[in-house]
Design a protein around this motif. Sequence first.
Motif, PDB file in Angstrom:
ATOM      1  N   SER A  46       4.583   3.087  -3.968  1.00 40.23           N
ATOM      2  CA  SER A  46       4.481   1.648  -3.741  1.00 40.23           C
ATOM      3  C   SER A  46       5.113   0.847  -4.881  1.00 40.23           C
ATOM      4  O   SER A  46       5.665  -0.237  -4.658  1.00 40.23           O
ATOM      5  CB  SER A  46       3.020   1.232  -3.554  1.00 40.23           C
ATOM      6  OG  SER A  46       2.252   1.568  -4.700  1.00 40.23           O
ATOM      7  N   ARG A 104       0.826  -1.213   0.000  1.00 43.15           N
ATOM      8  CA  ARG A 104       0.000   0.000   0.000  1.00 43.15           C
ATOM      9  C   ARG A 104       0.855   1.256   0.000  1.00 43.15           C
ATOM     10  O   ARG A 104       0.703   2.142  -0.834  1.00 43.15           O
ATOM     11  CB  ARG A 104      -0.940   0.006   1.207  1.00 43.15           C
ATOM     12  CG  ARG A 104      -1.988   1.125   1.175  1.00 43.15           C
ATOM     13  CD  ARG A 104      -2.806   1.144   2.455  1.00 43.15           C
ATOM     14  NE  ARG A 104      -2.114   1.868   3.508  1.00 43.15           N
ATOM     15  CZ  ARG A 104      -2.412   3.121   3.889  1.00 43.15           C
ATOM     16  NH1 ARG A 104      -3.368   3.801   3.268  1.00 43.15           N
ATOM     17  NH2 ARG A 104      -1.745   3.697   4.864  1.00 43.15           N
ATOM     18  N   ASP A 117       1.366  -1.742   4.410  1.00 39.40           N
ATOM     19  CA  ASP A 117       2.430  -0.748   4.556  1.00 39.40           C
ATOM     20  C   ASP A 117       3.773  -1.439   4.821  1.00 39.40           C
ATOM     21  O   ASP A 117       3.852  -2.413   5.570  1.00 39.40           O
ATOM     22  CB  ASP A 117       2.126   0.210   5.709  1.00 39.40           C
ATOM     23  CG  ASP A 117       0.975   1.158   5.397  1.00 39.40           C
ATOM     24  OD1 ASP A 117       0.579   1.251   4.216  1.00 39.40           O
ATOM     25  OD2 ASP A 117       0.472   1.800   6.337  1.00 39.40           O
TER      26      ASP A 117
END
Length: 261
Positions: free
Chosen positions: A86, A54, A227
Amino acid sequence: MNRRDLLMTSTASLGGALAAGCASVAATPAQPTPFSVSLPAVPIVGSAEVFPVRRIYCIGRNYAAHAREMGSDPTREPPFFFQKPSDAVQYVAPGQTVDHPYPSLTRNYHYEVELVAALHSGGRNIPVDQALQHVYGYAVGLDMTRRDLQSDMKDQKKPWEIGKAFDLSAPIGPIHRVAQTGHPVQGAITLSVNGAVKQSANLNQMIWSVAEQISRLSEAFELRAGDLIYAGTPENVGPVVRGDLMVAHIDGLPDLSLRVV
Protein backbone atom coordinates in the motif's frame (compact mmCIF):
# COMPACT_ATOMS: atom_id res chain seq x y z
CA MET A 1 4.88 -22.90 35.48
CA ASN A 2 4.98 -25.32 32.57
CA ARG A 3 5.07 -24.26 28.91
CA ARG A 4 1.35 -24.87 28.38
CA ASP A 5 0.39 -22.68 31.37
CA LEU A 6 2.79 -19.97 30.21
CA LEU A 7 1.20 -19.86 26.76
CA MET A 8 -2.31 -19.71 28.21
CA THR A 9 -1.32 -16.91 30.57
CA SER A 10 0.32 -14.91 27.77
CA THR A 11 -2.73 -15.23 25.54
CA ALA A 12 -5.07 -14.23 28.35
CA SER A 13 -2.98 -11.13 29.03
CA LEU A 14 -4.00 -9.78 25.62
CA GLY A 15 -7.57 -9.46 26.82
CA GLY A 16 -8.92 -12.03 24.42
CA ALA A 17 -7.55 -10.19 21.37
CA LEU A 18 -6.10 -13.42 20.04
CA ALA A 19 -9.33 -15.38 20.26
CA ALA A 20 -9.69 -18.22 17.79
CA GLY A 21 -10.62 -16.99 14.35
CA CYS A 22 -9.28 -13.45 14.71
CA ALA A 23 -7.59 -12.37 11.48
CA SER A 24 -5.52 -9.72 13.23
CA VAL A 25 -5.26 -7.57 16.31
CA ALA A 26 -6.14 -3.90 15.87
CA ALA A 27 -4.28 -1.20 17.76
CA THR A 28 -6.60 0.67 20.17
CA PRO A 29 -6.09 3.12 23.03
CA ALA A 30 -6.28 0.11 25.34
CA GLN A 31 -3.66 -1.71 23.25
CA PRO A 32 -1.15 0.95 22.19
CA THR A 33 1.63 0.23 19.75
CA PRO A 34 5.35 0.75 20.50
CA PHE A 35 5.70 3.01 17.44
CA SER A 36 3.49 4.77 14.90
CA VAL A 37 2.96 3.65 11.31
CA SER A 38 1.55 6.10 8.79
CA LEU A 39 -1.43 5.03 6.68
CA PRO A 40 -0.95 5.66 2.96
CA ALA A 41 -3.68 7.84 1.50
CA VAL A 42 -4.59 9.66 -1.72
CA PRO A 43 -6.36 13.05 -1.89
CA ILE A 44 -9.96 13.17 -3.11
CA VAL A 45 -10.91 15.90 -5.56
CA GLY A 46 -13.28 18.49 -4.07
CA SER A 47 -12.94 17.17 -0.53
CA ALA A 48 -10.83 17.74 2.55
CA GLU A 49 -10.91 13.99 3.08
CA VAL A 50 -8.33 11.54 1.75
CA PHE A 51 -8.75 7.99 0.50
CA PRO A 52 -6.96 5.49 2.81
CA VAL A 53 -5.15 2.78 0.86
CA ARG A 54 -5.61 -0.76 2.18
CA ARG A 55 -4.29 -2.85 -0.71
CA ILE A 56 -3.12 -2.35 -4.29
CA TYR A 57 -4.15 -4.97 -6.84
CA CYS A 58 -2.88 -4.94 -10.43
CA ILE A 59 -4.03 -6.99 -13.42
CA GLY A 60 -1.51 -8.28 -15.91
CA ARG A 61 -1.79 -8.17 -19.71
CA ASN A 62 -5.25 -6.62 -19.95
CA TYR A 63 -4.85 -5.09 -23.42
CA ALA A 64 -4.46 -7.58 -26.27
CA ALA A 65 -1.51 -5.86 -27.96
CA HIS A 66 0.35 -5.57 -24.65
CA ALA A 67 -0.28 -9.24 -23.93
CA ARG A 68 1.26 -10.11 -27.29
CA GLU A 69 4.32 -7.91 -26.73
CA MET A 70 4.85 -9.73 -23.43
CA GLY A 71 4.74 -13.09 -25.20
CA SER A 72 1.21 -14.15 -24.28
CA ASP A 73 -1.92 -15.11 -26.21
CA PRO A 74 -4.76 -12.83 -25.05
CA THR A 75 -7.42 -15.10 -26.52
CA ARG A 76 -6.43 -17.98 -24.23
CA GLU A 77 -5.20 -16.47 -20.98
CA PRO A 78 -7.55 -15.93 -18.03
CA PRO A 79 -6.97 -12.76 -15.97
CA PHE A 80 -4.20 -12.84 -13.38
CA PHE A 81 -3.38 -10.39 -10.64
CA PHE A 82 -0.50 -9.34 -8.41
CA GLN A 83 -0.15 -6.87 -5.55
CA LYS A 84 2.01 -3.95 -4.56
CA PRO A 85 2.41 -2.77 -0.95
CA SER A 86 0.00 0.00 0.00
CA ASP A 87 2.87 2.42 0.66
CA ALA A 88 4.08 2.03 -2.95
CA VAL A 89 1.76 4.92 -3.85
CA GLN A 90 3.38 8.19 -4.87
CA TYR A 91 0.87 11.01 -5.04
CA VAL A 92 1.15 13.35 -8.02
CA ALA A 93 -0.86 16.57 -7.75
CA PRO A 94 -2.46 17.98 -10.93
CA GLY A 95 -0.46 20.74 -12.58
CA GLN A 96 2.76 19.75 -10.85
CA THR A 97 5.77 17.73 -11.96
CA VAL A 98 7.11 15.59 -9.13
CA ASP A 99 10.47 13.90 -8.84
CA HIS A 100 10.31 10.13 -9.23
CA PRO A 101 13.46 8.36 -8.02
CA TYR A 102 15.05 5.79 -10.29
CA PRO A 103 15.02 2.62 -8.15
CA SER A 104 17.94 0.49 -7.11
CA LEU A 105 19.05 -2.81 -8.69
CA THR A 106 17.60 -2.18 -12.16
CA ARG A 107 18.99 -1.08 -15.51
CA ASN A 108 15.70 -1.44 -17.38
CA TYR A 109 13.01 0.64 -15.69
CA HIS A 110 9.62 0.64 -17.46
CA TYR A 111 6.48 2.80 -17.42
CA GLU A 112 2.94 1.39 -17.63
CA VAL A 113 0.03 3.86 -17.65
CA GLU A 114 -3.21 2.57 -16.11
CA LEU A 115 -6.72 3.52 -15.04
CA VAL A 116 -7.10 3.03 -11.27
CA ALA A 117 -10.40 2.11 -9.59
CA ALA A 118 -10.76 2.95 -5.89
CA LEU A 119 -13.22 0.89 -3.81
CA HIS A 120 -15.39 2.12 -0.93
CA SER A 121 -16.79 -1.33 -0.17
CA GLY A 122 -16.25 -4.93 -1.23
CA GLY A 123 -16.99 -8.53 -0.40
CA ARG A 124 -16.50 -12.01 -1.77
CA ASN A 125 -17.85 -13.51 -4.99
CA ILE A 126 -19.25 -10.23 -6.24
CA PRO A 127 -21.42 -10.63 -9.38
CA VAL A 128 -20.24 -8.64 -12.39
CA ASP A 129 -23.54 -6.74 -12.60
CA GLN A 130 -23.09 -5.52 -9.01
CA ALA A 131 -19.35 -4.88 -9.09
CA LEU A 132 -19.38 -1.18 -9.99
CA GLN A 133 -21.51 -0.43 -6.94
CA HIS A 134 -18.32 -0.86 -4.91
CA VAL A 135 -16.29 1.74 -6.84
CA TYR A 136 -15.80 5.08 -5.06
CA GLY A 137 -13.87 6.76 -7.82
CA TYR A 138 -11.10 6.70 -10.40
CA ALA A 139 -7.59 8.06 -10.91
CA VAL A 140 -4.69 7.94 -13.34
CA GLY A 141 -1.85 5.67 -12.24
CA LEU A 142 1.48 4.20 -13.29
CA ASP A 143 2.59 0.63 -12.63
CA MET A 144 6.34 1.21 -12.66
CA THR A 145 8.34 -1.95 -13.26
CA ARG A 146 11.93 -3.11 -12.85
CA ARG A 147 11.62 -5.12 -16.05
CA ASP A 148 15.02 -6.79 -15.95
CA LEU A 149 14.40 -8.09 -12.43
CA GLN A 150 10.91 -9.25 -13.39
CA SER A 151 12.27 -11.08 -16.45
CA ASP A 152 15.09 -12.69 -14.47
CA MET A 153 12.63 -14.06 -11.93
CA LYS A 154 10.35 -15.35 -14.68
CA ASP A 155 13.28 -17.15 -16.30
CA GLN A 156 14.10 -18.78 -12.97
CA LYS A 157 10.41 -19.65 -12.42
CA LYS A 158 10.46 -17.63 -9.20
CA PRO A 159 7.98 -15.01 -7.95
CA TRP A 160 8.66 -11.64 -9.60
CA GLU A 161 7.50 -9.41 -6.76
CA ILE A 162 10.91 -7.70 -6.75
CA GLY A 163 10.17 -6.35 -10.23
CA LYS A 164 6.81 -4.82 -9.28
CA ALA A 165 6.45 -4.28 -5.53
CA PHE A 166 8.98 -1.65 -4.47
CA ASP A 167 9.05 1.87 -3.06
CA LEU A 168 7.04 4.47 -5.03
CA SER A 169 6.24 1.95 -7.78
CA ALA A 170 2.59 3.06 -7.94
CA PRO A 171 2.35 6.79 -8.80
CA ILE A 172 -1.24 8.02 -8.72
CA GLY A 173 -3.21 11.21 -9.21
CA PRO A 174 -6.12 12.42 -7.06
CA ILE A 175 -9.23 10.29 -6.88
CA HIS A 176 -12.32 11.58 -8.67
CA ARG A 177 -15.59 10.31 -7.26
CA VAL A 178 -17.91 8.38 -9.56
CA ALA A 179 -20.45 11.20 -9.27
CA GLN A 180 -17.89 13.42 -11.00
CA THR A 181 -16.65 11.07 -13.72
CA GLY A 182 -19.11 8.22 -14.12
CA HIS A 183 -17.51 4.85 -14.88
CA PRO A 184 -14.95 5.33 -17.68
CA VAL A 185 -15.41 2.69 -20.37
CA GLN A 186 -13.87 4.50 -23.32
CA GLY A 187 -11.49 7.35 -23.96
CA ALA A 188 -7.82 7.84 -24.73
CA ILE A 189 -5.16 6.45 -22.42
CA THR A 190 -1.63 7.62 -23.28
CA LEU A 191 1.88 7.92 -21.91
CA SER A 192 4.50 10.27 -23.31
CA VAL A 193 8.21 10.53 -22.55
CA ASN A 194 9.91 13.86 -23.20
CA GLY A 195 6.97 14.91 -25.36
CA ALA A 196 6.94 11.79 -27.57
CA VAL A 197 3.88 9.55 -27.27
CA LYS A 198 4.92 6.02 -26.35
CA GLN A 199 1.66 4.36 -25.30
CA SER A 200 -1.66 5.15 -26.94
CA ALA A 201 -4.90 3.17 -26.76
CA ASN A 202 -8.54 3.40 -25.76
CA LEU A 203 -10.05 2.18 -22.49
CA ASN A 204 -12.59 0.19 -24.51
CA GLN A 205 -9.72 -2.07 -25.61
CA MET A 206 -9.45 -3.65 -22.16
CA ILE A 207 -9.85 -7.42 -22.30
CA TRP A 208 -11.41 -7.54 -18.82
CA SER A 209 -13.55 -4.56 -17.76
CA VAL A 210 -13.24 -2.99 -14.32
CA ALA A 211 -16.46 -4.74 -13.28
CA GLU A 212 -15.11 -8.11 -14.44
CA GLN A 213 -11.81 -7.50 -12.64
CA ILE A 214 -13.62 -6.74 -9.38
CA SER A 215 -15.71 -9.88 -9.76
CA ARG A 216 -12.71 -12.10 -10.52
CA LEU A 217 -10.60 -10.62 -7.72
CA SER A 218 -13.40 -11.19 -5.22
CA GLU A 219 -13.27 -14.90 -5.99
CA ALA A 220 -9.72 -15.04 -4.62
CA PHE A 221 -9.74 -12.23 -2.01
CA GLU A 222 -12.26 -10.49 0.16
CA LEU A 223 -12.23 -6.98 -1.30
CA ARG A 224 -12.69 -4.09 1.11
CA ALA A 225 -12.92 -0.33 1.31
CA GLY A 226 -9.55 1.24 0.60
CA ASP A 227 -8.54 -1.20 -2.12
CA LEU A 228 -7.07 0.17 -5.36
CA ILE A 229 -7.21 -1.76 -8.63
CA TYR A 230 -4.73 -0.84 -11.36
CA ALA A 231 -6.70 -1.92 -14.42
CA GLY A 232 -3.97 -2.79 -16.92
CA THR A 233 -1.72 -1.04 -19.42
CA PRO A 234 -1.73 -0.76 -23.23
CA GLU A 235 1.06 -1.85 -25.53
CA ASN A 236 4.47 -0.22 -26.04
CA VAL A 237 5.71 -0.25 -22.48
CA GLY A 238 9.31 0.85 -22.42
CA PRO A 239 12.25 2.21 -20.45
CA VAL A 240 12.99 5.56 -18.89
CA VAL A 241 16.26 6.94 -17.54
CA ARG A 242 17.17 9.74 -15.16
CA GLY A 243 16.12 13.10 -16.56
CA ASP A 244 13.16 11.77 -18.55
CA LEU A 245 9.77 13.46 -18.18
CA MET A 246 6.76 11.12 -18.14
CA VAL A 247 3.22 12.41 -18.68
CA ALA A 248 0.33 9.98 -18.18
CA HIS A 249 -3.08 10.88 -19.60
CA ILE A 250 -6.60 9.45 -19.48
CA ASP A 251 -9.51 11.39 -20.97
CA GLY A 252 -11.61 13.04 -18.27
CA LEU A 253 -8.90 12.94 -15.59
CA PRO A 254 -5.95 15.28 -14.92
CA ASP A 255 -2.54 14.32 -16.29
CA LEU A 256 0.26 12.91 -14.17
CA SER A 257 3.68 14.49 -14.70
CA LEU A 258 6.83 12.90 -13.24
CA ARG A 259 10.52 13.56 -13.74
CA VAL A 260 12.80 10.56 -13.24
CA VAL A 261 15.68 11.53 -10.96
